[in-house]
Scaffold this active site. Sequence first.
Site: not given
Length: 396
Positions: A175-176, A375
Amino acid sequence: MSATSKLPPFDPSDPIGIDDLLAPEDLAIRETVRTWAADRVMPYIADWYERGELPGIRELARELGSIGALGMSLEGYGCAGASAVQYGLACLELEAADSGIRSLVSVQGSLAMYAIHRFGSEEQKQRWLPGMAAGEIIGCFGLTEPDHGSDPAGMRTYAKKDGTDWVLTGRKMWITNGSVAGVAVVWAQTDDGIRGFVVPTDAPGFSAPEIKHKWSLRASVTSELVMDEVRLAADAVLPDVTGLKGPLSCLSHARYGIVWGAMGAARASFEAAVDYSKTREQFGKPIGGFQLTQAKLADMAVELHKGILLAHHLGQRMDAGRLRPEQVSFGKLNNVREAIEICRTSRTILGANGISLEYPVMRHATNLESVLTYEGTVEMHQLVLGKALTGLDAFR
């Protein structure tokens, strides 16, 4: 006078004249972001990358907010309301500096802010979006799990009702922005299907340990999200969406930015190769004067500017409300794949110097290895296009 004498001179930085498609406002936004990146990222990025950290991320976020780069294409709530093409140009310039910087902006604006803006209540929008647009609040987006990436429908994170409250339990991975976020948009299974939750990160039971030992996206904060019976009020749920269409629509918006951003990494590597080829001498002349080197440069230029032209076309479709998810898959699949190849070919021109952080090429190449699979992996985008082309579903 011949027709060719009236033509503008050939511009090596814009060989097919893509800038002619851009409005003055587009060019001004591009220049603003390019100047910010040159001043605030480029002098330091090699050191940040080598150290595996992004120091001063909160200050950088506030500066990005001050130039309108956060939630850039959203309307209202302090957002810039820019066009999709303008947002894409910003992503290109940010990723020309480093993929980690573009990821910071993409996750903030195209995932966390976009989810709240599109699916949130007015109260949620008023509470979170102005601070996020200003960079005062950093957001993250929790979808991927340790055991579920390409198949988000299998997620194990669960939210159950307890009276009027929700109790959220589970883990999210890769998770950025997670460890520095003030708010997390977290997707979870419920008895009524997948729902999104706006989670203040200071809620009891929420933690976000940072992931270390990365060899890609090193100048970026990457975290695990751990939710241990996090109790949320009834109004924490995003009210206007149920099911995977919520997170997938957010991902499509973020993937669009990657279509542009990957070309920024490719451009930086290509420009480094061109500059190097004109100064590095072998056998008595610059290596740029040899046929094999020129063939590499020509092929890279063709793919680079085809990719930018594709990104611009998709941006125009998004601005017209006509961009389909399959078309975003088309762009991400092509542009990231070609960007990696441009970086690798640039590295061959730089020879041994290509592995040095004195040049941006290897840094961009390793970053793009992450961009290639986050993504939506190559395979997922191939299957999206395969289904669209044949009408046959190969996912199951």
